[in-house]
Design a protein around this motif. Structure first.
Motif, PDB file in Angstrom:
ATOM      1  N   CYS A  82       0.829  -1.210   0.000  1.00 55.51           N
ATOM      2  CA  CYS A  82       0.000   0.000   0.000  1.00 55.51           C
ATOM      3  C   CYS A  82       0.864   1.261   0.000  1.00 55.51           C
ATOM      4  O   CYS A  82       0.513   2.267  -0.636  1.00 55.51           O
ATOM      5  CB  CYS A  82      -0.936  -0.006   1.206  1.00 55.51           C
ATOM      6  N   ILE A  83       1.986   1.216   0.715  1.00 54.29           N
ATOM      7  CA  ILE A  83       2.906   2.360   0.695  1.00 54.29           C
ATOM      8  C   ILE A  83       3.466   2.549  -0.704  1.00 54.29           C
ATOM      9  O   ILE A  83       3.526   3.667  -1.235  1.00 54.29           O
ATOM     10  CB  ILE A  83       4.038   2.159   1.724  1.00 54.29           C
ATOM     11  N   ALA A  84       3.890   1.430  -1.339  1.00 53.07           N
ATOM     12  CA  ALA A  84       4.424   1.513  -2.704  1.00 53.07           C
ATOM     13  C   ALA A  84       3.372   2.021  -3.680  1.00 53.07           C
ATOM     14  O   ALA A  84       3.686   2.757  -4.623  1.00 53.07           O
ATOM     15  CB  ALA A  84       4.931   0.144  -3.147  1.00 53.07           C
ATOM     16  N   LEU A  85       2.098   1.645  -3.461  1.00 56.69           N
ATOM     17  CA  LEU A  85       1.005   2.093  -4.317  1.00 56.69           C
ATOM     18  C   LEU A  85       0.725   3.581  -4.133  1.00 56.69           C
ATOM     19  O   LEU A  85       0.616   4.342  -5.099  1.00 56.69           O
ATOM     20  CB  LEU A  85      -0.254   1.280  -4.023  1.00 56.69           C
ATOM     21  N   SER A  86       0.593   4.000  -2.879  1.00 57.59           N
ATOM     22  CA  SER A  86       0.154   5.368  -2.588  1.00 57.59           C
ATOM     23  C   SER A  86       1.273   6.386  -2.743  1.00 57.59           C
ATOM     24  O   SER A  86       1.056   7.500  -3.237  1.00 57.59           O
ATOM     25  CB  SER A  86      -0.417   5.430  -1.162  1.00 57.59           C
ATOM     26  N   VAL A  87       2.472   6.042  -2.295  1.00 60.60           N
ATOM     27  CA  VAL A  87       3.602   6.964  -2.406  1.00 60.60           C
ATOM     28  C   VAL A  87       4.194   6.824  -3.802  1.00 60.60           C
ATOM     29  O   VAL A  87       4.867   5.846  -4.106  1.00 60.60           O
ATOM     30  CB  VAL A  87       4.668   6.674  -1.336  1.00 60.60           C
ATOM     31  N   GLY A  88       3.913   7.782  -4.657  1.00 66.01           N
ATOM     32  CA  GLY A  88       4.357   7.686  -6.046  1.00 66.01           C
ATOM     33  C   GLY A  88       4.695   9.040  -6.625  1.00 66.01           C
ATOM     34  O   GLY A  88       5.092   9.972  -5.918  1.00 66.01           O
ATOM     35  N   LEU A  89       4.503   9.147  -7.942  1.00 69.28           N
ATOM     36  CA  LEU A  89       4.862  10.378  -8.641  1.00 69.28           C
ATOM     37  C   LEU A  89       4.030  11.568  -8.167  1.00 69.28           C
ATOM     38  O   LEU A  89       4.491  12.706  -8.216  1.00 69.28           O
ATOM     39  CB  LEU A  89       4.685  10.186 -10.144  1.00 69.28           C
ATOM     40  N   GLY A  90       2.802  11.302  -7.723  1.00 64.77           N
ATOM     41  CA  GLY A  90       1.963  12.388  -7.235  1.00 64.77           C
ATOM     42  C   GLY A  90       2.571  13.091  -6.037  1.00 64.77           C
ATOM     43  O   GLY A  90       2.358  14.287  -5.830  1.00 64.77           O
ATOM     44  N   ASN A  91       3.347  12.359  -5.227  1.00 61.32           N
ATOM     45  CA  ASN A  91       3.994  12.965  -4.064  1.00 61.32           C
ATOM     46  C   ASN A  91       5.236  13.759  -4.450  1.00 61.32           C
ATOM     47  O   ASN A  91       5.509  14.811  -3.886  1.00 61.32           O
ATOM     48  CB  ASN A  91       4.406  11.880  -3.058  1.00 61.32           C
ATOM     49  N   VAL A  92       6.000  13.230  -5.422  1.00 58.87           N
ATOM     50  CA  VAL A  92       7.320  13.791  -5.694  1.00 58.87           C
ATOM     51  C   VAL A  92       7.267  15.003  -6.601  1.00 58.87           C
ATOM     52  O   VAL A  92       7.995  15.974  -6.393  1.00 58.87           O
ATOM     53  CB  VAL A  92       8.249  12.717  -6.296  1.00 58.87           C
ATOM     54  N   TRP A  93       6.391  14.969  -7.639  1.00 61.56           N
ATOM     55  CA  TRP A  93       6.406  16.156  -8.487  1.00 61.56           C
ATOM     56  C   TRP A  93       5.084  16.911  -8.464  1.00 61.56           C
ATOM     57  O   TRP A  93       5.062  18.125  -8.531  1.00 61.56           O
ATOM     58  CB  TRP A  93       6.871  15.832  -9.905  1.00 61.56           C
ATOM     59  N   ARG A  94       3.959  16.213  -8.327  1.00 64.23           N
ATOM     60  CA  ARG A  94       2.683  16.919  -8.410  1.00 64.23           C
ATOM     61  C   ARG A  94       2.411  17.731  -7.149  1.00 64.23           C
ATOM     62  O   ARG A  94       1.968  18.878  -7.226  1.00 64.23           O
ATOM     63  CB  ARG A  94       1.546  15.925  -8.651  1.00 64.23           C
ATOM     64  N   PHE A  95       2.672  17.141  -5.968  1.00 66.17           N
ATOM     65  CA  PHE A  95       2.379  17.843  -4.719  1.00 66.17           C
ATOM     66  C   PHE A  95       3.170  19.152  -4.584  1.00 66.17           C
ATOM     67  O   PHE A  95       2.572  20.191  -4.270  1.00 66.17           O
ATOM     68  CB  PHE A  95       2.647  16.934  -3.521  1.00 66.17           C
ATOM     69  N   GLN A 322      -5.692  16.476  -5.205  1.00 68.33           N
ATOM     70  CA  GLN A 322      -4.361  15.949  -4.905  1.00 68.33           C
ATOM     71  C   GLN A 322      -4.443  14.739  -3.981  1.00 68.33           C
ATOM     72  O   GLN A 322      -3.647  13.804  -4.084  1.00 68.33           O
ATOM     73  CB  GLN A 322      -3.496  17.045  -4.266  1.00 68.33           C
ATOM     74  N   MET A 323      -5.439  14.737  -3.082  1.00 70.80           N
ATOM     75  CA  MET A 323      -5.617  13.606  -2.168  1.00 70.80           C
ATOM     76  C   MET A 323      -5.914  12.329  -2.946  1.00 70.80           C
ATOM     77  O   MET A 323      -5.418  11.244  -2.595  1.00 70.80           O
ATOM     78  CB  MET A 323      -6.761  13.911  -1.188  1.00 70.80           C
ATOM     79  N   PHE A 324      -6.698  12.416  -4.003  1.00 71.25           N
ATOM     80  CA  PHE A 324      -6.984  11.240  -4.823  1.00 71.25           C
ATOM     81  C   PHE A 324      -5.702  10.700  -5.455  1.00 71.25           C
ATOM     82  O   PHE A 324      -5.471   9.493  -5.493  1.00 71.25           O
ATOM     83  CB  PHE A 324      -8.005  11.580  -5.909  1.00 71.25           C
ATOM     84  N   PHE A 325      -4.865  11.614  -5.959  1.00 63.26           N
ATOM     85  CA  PHE A 325      -3.619  11.186  -6.590  1.00 63.26           C
ATOM     86  C   PHE A 325      -2.658  10.602  -5.561  1.00 63.26           C
ATOM     87  O   PHE A 325      -1.945   9.631  -5.836  1.00 63.26           O
ATOM     88  CB  PHE A 325      -2.960  12.366  -7.306  1.00 63.26           C
ATOM     89  N   SER A 326      -2.600  11.200  -4.382  1.00 61.51           N
ATOM     90  CA  SER A 326      -1.625  10.773  -3.379  1.00 61.51           C
ATOM     91  C   SER A 326      -1.964   9.410  -2.780  1.00 61.51           C
ATOM     92  O   SER A 326      -1.094   8.545  -2.646  1.00 61.51           O
ATOM     93  CB  SER A 326      -1.531  11.816  -2.256  1.00 61.51           C
ATOM     94  N   LEU A 327      -3.226   9.207  -2.413  1.00 60.91           N
ATOM     95  CA  LEU A 327      -3.610   7.991  -1.688  1.00 60.91           C
ATOM     96  C   LEU A 327      -4.163   6.891  -2.589  1.00 60.91           C
ATOM     97  O   LEU A 327      -4.358   5.764  -2.130  1.00 60.91           O
ATOM     98  CB  LEU A 327      -4.653   8.337  -0.615  1.00 60.91           C
ATOM     99  N   ALA A 328      -4.438   7.206  -3.855  1.00 59.69           N
ATOM    100  CA  ALA A 328      -5.007   6.224  -4.795  1.00 59.69           C
ATOM    101  C   ALA A 328      -6.333   5.669  -4.293  1.00 59.69           C
ATOM    102  O   ALA A 328      -6.616   4.480  -4.426  1.00 59.69           O
ATOM    103  CB  ALA A 328      -4.012   5.081  -5.036  1.00 59.69           C
ATOM    104  N   ILE A 329      -7.165   6.539  -3.705  1.00 68.02           N
ATOM    105  CA  ILE A 329      -8.476   6.099  -3.227  1.00 68.02           C
ATOM    106  C   ILE A 329      -9.483   6.142  -4.376  1.00 68.02           C
ATOM    107  O   ILE A 329      -9.329   6.897  -5.332  1.00 68.02           O
ATOM    108  CB  ILE A 329      -8.978   6.975  -2.046  1.00 68.02           C
ATOM    109  N   CYS A 330     -10.512   5.308  -4.261  1.00 67.65           N
ATOM    110  CA  CYS A 330     -11.622   5.259  -5.219  1.00 67.65           C
ATOM    111  C   CYS A 330     -11.192   4.841  -6.617  1.00 67.65           C
ATOM    112  O   CYS A 330     -11.779   5.273  -7.618  1.00 67.65           O
ATOM    113  CB  CYS A 330     -12.367   6.597  -5.267  1.00 67.65           C
ATOM    114  N   PHE A 331     -10.155   4.010  -6.703  1.00 72.28           N
ATOM    115  CA  PHE A 331      -9.747   3.432  -7.979  1.00 72.28           C
ATOM    116  C   PHE A 331      -9.842   1.913  -7.965  1.00 72.28           C
ATOM    117  O   PHE A 331      -9.497   1.265  -8.945  1.00 72.28           O
ATOM    118  CB  PHE A 331      -8.316   3.854  -8.333  1.00 72.28           C
ATOM    119  N   GLY A 332     -10.283   1.318  -6.852  1.00 76.19           N
ATOM    120  CA  GLY A 332     -10.446  -0.129  -6.765  1.00 76.19           C
ATOM    121  C   GLY A 332      -9.206  -0.875  -6.311  1.00 76.19           C
ATOM    122  O   GLY A 332      -9.282  -2.063  -5.961  1.00 76.19           O
TER     123      GLY A 332
END
Length: 642
Positions: A82-95, A322-332
C-alpha cells in the motif's frame, strides 16, 4: 459468548444431518427486509425448516463458495504494498507544484484537513470492504448490486491510468540512461536548436546578469530531442512513435509483468524494495539539497503560508484532487489489496501508518525539490523562485534536470539517483493499478493462470502505450489524464460513498467491522463516511463543473475532435453506472419493477466473509443484531449513530 455457543450447536446439528446423506450440500439462504434479517439453513431434514424445493433453489444458486483466495505471505507485505502504491509520482512532483500554485504553506493546511476528513476515512472504508469480503473491487459491490457499475468505471479509469503511467516511466528510463553519459545531454545546446537556446550548464553571464532570456537547453532537450513535440496537433497530427521511447516503454512493461508474474506472491516480495528504497534516495537528495547555496530560501518559499489563500475555494479543490492522486483512493486498488488480508487483521493501525507516511513523504519531497530549485534561483540570480519552475511533466524532466545539472560535484550521480527514485516510485504505483485490473479478470475466469493474465495485460498495455510515444503523445496523455481519470474519479467517488454509506448503510458497515475486528466504530468515522466526505466531494464536483474551461496543453488548445474524444472517454467510464444498474434490475427474479428494484438494492445472498465458517458465524451475528439492536430515531440518525 452466546453467538459462539449458538454457532457450535448449529454445527453439531449440521454434522448429524450430513451424516445421513453425504451427497447433500449445505448452504445458507438469507434475505433482508428493512432492518430485519431472516435466516434459513438449508440442510437435509433439519426439523423440516425448508421444503425440498427451497433447498434445491438455494443449492442451485450457489449460495456460498469455499474457493480459496491468495493471501499475503506476511501481513507486513500488505503495508509495504500500500505504501508503494500510494507513495508515487503524485507525491514527488505533483504535490510540490500544486502547493506552490496554491499558497505554499497555506496549501499544506487544507491538505492535512482534507486528509483527516476525506482521505483517511475513505482509505479505511475501502480497506475494510476488501478485507471483509475477500473480493476484488467488482465482486465487492455484491453489497449493493445496483451500483456495481461504480466498480466497472473505476477499473476502466485505472486501466487508462496504467497506460499513461507507464509512458512516464518510459521517459524516466530514457533520462536514467542519458544520466550515465560523461556530459549530461541537457546541459548544452545543439546547433539545430537555434540562437535562442541557453545552455543549462551556464549559470551567470560575464556581466553578472542571469542567462534567463531565451529557452533553456533542458527544455529544448525534452521537447525537441526526447519528445520531438509539435507546436500543435492541427497541423502535424500525432506522428509516429520514437523507437528509443518504444524500447523504454517495452522495458517498463517487462519490469511490471515480471513483478506481477506470480501475483501477490511476487509483487508482495517486491513491495519491500519498492516501498523502502525510494526513502534511501530521498534522504541522500535531502542531505545534498540542504547543503546547496540558496536551498533554505527555496524551502521557506515552499512552506511559508499565504493565509489569504485559505479562503480561496480553488485551494480546497486542489487539495481534494491531490488527495486522490496521493492515496489512490476510489480506484479499486485498495479493495483488491485488502482482499488478500487475513480476515481478522487489524487494518486500522495500517491505515493510520500509510496515510501518515504518504503525507509526510509529500512534504519531504517538497523540501527536497524546493531546496534544489532555491539553489537554481540562486545560481541564475532569479528573485522569484516560481519563475524557475515548470508544472506537469516539465517539473520532472525540465526543472529538476536543469537544477541537478548545476551541481558542481557529481551531477551525473545525483541525476541517476533522482531518476531511479522516480522509476521505483512509478513502478510501485503501476504494479498496484495493474494488479487491480488483472484480478478483476481473474475473479471472473479463475481457471486462467496468473502468469498468462499478467503477460496479456502487459502486452495490451504496451500496445496502447505506443500512442504516448508519438511526438504528440503528451497532448494525448494530458487529455486522458483529465477526462479518463480526474473527472471520472470524482464522480464515481461520490457515487461510491452514497452507495456504501446510505444504501448498504454506515450502520451495517460498522456492524461488519465489529464482527470482523471486534471493535466499535467511533463517531468520527461514521460522520465522515455518511456526511463530510460525500458532501465535500460534491462541492468539488460542482466547483469543477462551474469553472470548466476547454482543456489546453502548454496553453495550446486541442482540435475539436480531441475534445469530442475526451468526452467519449469520460462517458464510457461514467455510463457504466446506469448501464449496470439497468442490467442488474433486469436480472432480478421479481415479477414487478418495484420488487426487482428492491432486490437489486439489497446484498446478494452470498455477501459476507468468503470463508464458510466465518460466513455462517456472520449470519448468526446479523441475526442477533436484528433481534437485539433497536432502531434509533429516523433512518438518517439510525444509519449514522445506530
Amino acid at each position: 459468548m452466546d453467538a459462539a455457543a449458538e454457532y457450535q450447536r448449529l454445527s453439531q446439528r449440521m454434522d448429524k444431518s450430513q451424516a445421513k446423506d453425504q451427497t447433500e450440500r449445505s448452504s445458507v439462504l438469507y434475505t433482508t427486509s428493512s432492518d430485519e434479517l431472516t435466516i434459513n439453513c438449508c440442510l437435509n431434514q433439519i426439523e423440516g425448516q425448508l421444503p425440498l424445493e427451497a433447498q434445491a433453489e438455494a443449492v442451485e444458486r450457489g449460495v456460498k463458495s469455499s474457493g480459496q483466495r491468495d493471501q499475503w505471505s506476511r501481513g507486513v507485505e500488505f503495508l509495504f504494498s500500500c505504501i508503494a502504491l500510494s507513495v508515487g509520482l503524485g507525491n514527488v512532483w505533483r504535490f510540490p507544484f500544486i502547493a506552490l500554485e496554491n499558497g505554499g504553506g497555506a496549501f499544506v493546511i487544507p491538505y492535512i484537513i482534507v486528509l483527516l476528513l476525506i482521505g483517511r476515512p475513505i482509505y479505511y472504508l475501502e480497506v475494510v470492504i476488501g478485507q471483509f469480503s475477500s473480493r476484488g473491487c467488482i465482486k465487492a459491490f455484491d453489497m449493493v448490486p445496483i451500483m456495481k457499475g461504480i466498480a466497472y468505471g473505476q477499473v476502466y479509469s485505472t486501466a487508462l491510468a496504467t497506460t499513461y503511467y507507464a509512458c512516464i516511466m518510459a521517459l524516466t528510463i530514457r533520462y536514467l540512461v542519458a544520466s550515465f553519459e560523461a556530459v549530461l545531454p541537457w546541459t548544452y545546446c545543439l546547433v539545430e536548436w537555434g540562437s535562442a537556446c541557453v545552455a543549462t550548464g551556464a549559470t551567470v553571464a560575464p556581466n553578472g546578469t542571469a542567462l534567463g532570456q531565451g529557452v533553456s537547453s533542458a527544455e529544448l532537450y525534452f521537447t525537441h530531442t526526447v519528445l520531438r513535440e509539435p507546436e500543435n496537433l492541427q497541423e502535424n497530427g500525432l506522428g509516429t512513435p520514437s523507437w528509443d521511447l518504444v524500447l523504454c516503454l517495452f522495458a517498463t512493461w517487462l519490469i511490471i509483468g515480471t513483478i506481477l508474474f506470480k501475483g501477490i506472491r511476487s509483487s508482495g516480495k517486491a513491495s519491500y524494495f519498492l516501498a523502502l528504497f525510494p526513502y534511501l534516495i530521498m534522504l541522500i537528495l535531502l542531505g545534498r539539497a540542504l547543503t546547496l547555496p540558496g536551498a533554505w530560501r527555496g524551502i521557506v518559499y515552499f512552506l511559508e503560508p499565504k493565509w489569504s489563500e485559505l479562503l480561496n475555494p480553488h485551494v480546497w479543490y486542489a487539495a481534494i484532487t491531490q488527495m486522490f492522486f496521493s492515496l489512490a483512493i476510489c480506484f479499486g486498488t485498495l479493495v483488491m489489496y485488502a482482499s488478500f488480508n487475513d480476515f481478522h487483521k487489524n487494518v486500522h493501525k495500517d491505515v493510520i501508518i500509510i496515510t501518515s507516511i504518504d503525507s509526510f513523504t509529500s512534504i519531504l519531497a517538497g523540501c527536497i525539490i524546493f531546496g534544489i530549485l532555491g539553489n537554481l534561483a540562486h545560481e541564475t540570480n532569479t528573485e522569484d523562485i516560481a519563475q524557475v519552475v515548470q508544472g506537469g511533466a516539465g517539473l520532472a524532466f525540465i526543472s529538476y534536470p536543469e537544477a541537478i545539472a548545476k551541481f558542481k560535484y557529481l551531477p551525473q550521480l545525483f541525476a541517476v539517483l533522482f531518476f531511479f527514485m522516480l522509476l521505483v516510485l512509478g513502478i510501485g504505483s503501476n504494479v498496484g493499478m495493474a494488479s487491480s485490473v488483472i484480478n478483476v479478470v481473474k475473479d471472473r475466469f479463475n481457471h486462467l493462470p496468473h502468469w498468462l493474465l499478467s503477460a496479456t495485460f502487459s502486452l495490451i498495455g504496451f500496445l496502447c502505450g505506443l500512442v504516448y510515444m508519438t511526438p504528440g503523445g503528451q497532448f494525448v496523455l494530458n487529455l486522458v489524464d483529465f477526462y479518463g481519470c480526474t473527472f471520472i474519479a470524482i464522480f464515481l467517488a461520490i457515487a461510491e460513498m452514497l452507495a456504501v454509506g446510505w444504501i448498504y448503510g454506515v450502520k451495517r458497515i460498522c456492524s461488519d467491522i465489529e464482527f470482523m475486528l471486534n471493535v466499535k466504530t467511533s463517531f468520527y468515522w461514521r460522520i465522515c463516511w455518511a456526511i463530510v466526505a460525500p458532501g465535500l466531494m460534491f462541492l468539488v464536483l460542482v466547483y469543477m463543473l462551474s469553472n470548466y474551461e476547454p482543456l489546453t496543453y502548454r496553453s495550446v488548445e486541442y482540435p475539436r475532435a480531441a475534445y469530442t474524444a475526451g468526452w467519449i472517454i469520460w462517458g464510457l467510464g461514467v455510463l457504466q453506472l446506469p448501464i449496470w444498474a439497468i442490467y442488474t434490475i433486469y436480472q432480478q427474479p421479481g415479477k414487478t419493477f418495484s420488487s426487482k428494484l428492491k432486490m437489486s438494492l439489497q446484498p446478494t445472498m452470498d455477501w459476507g466473509p468468503r470463508q464458510p465458517q466465518e460466513f455462517e458465524a456472520y449470519i448468526l451475528h446479523r441475526n442477533r443484531q436484528a433481534e437485539f439492536k433497536p432502531r434509533r430515531g429516523g433512518y438518517l440518525i439510525d444509519n449514522i449513530f445506530g
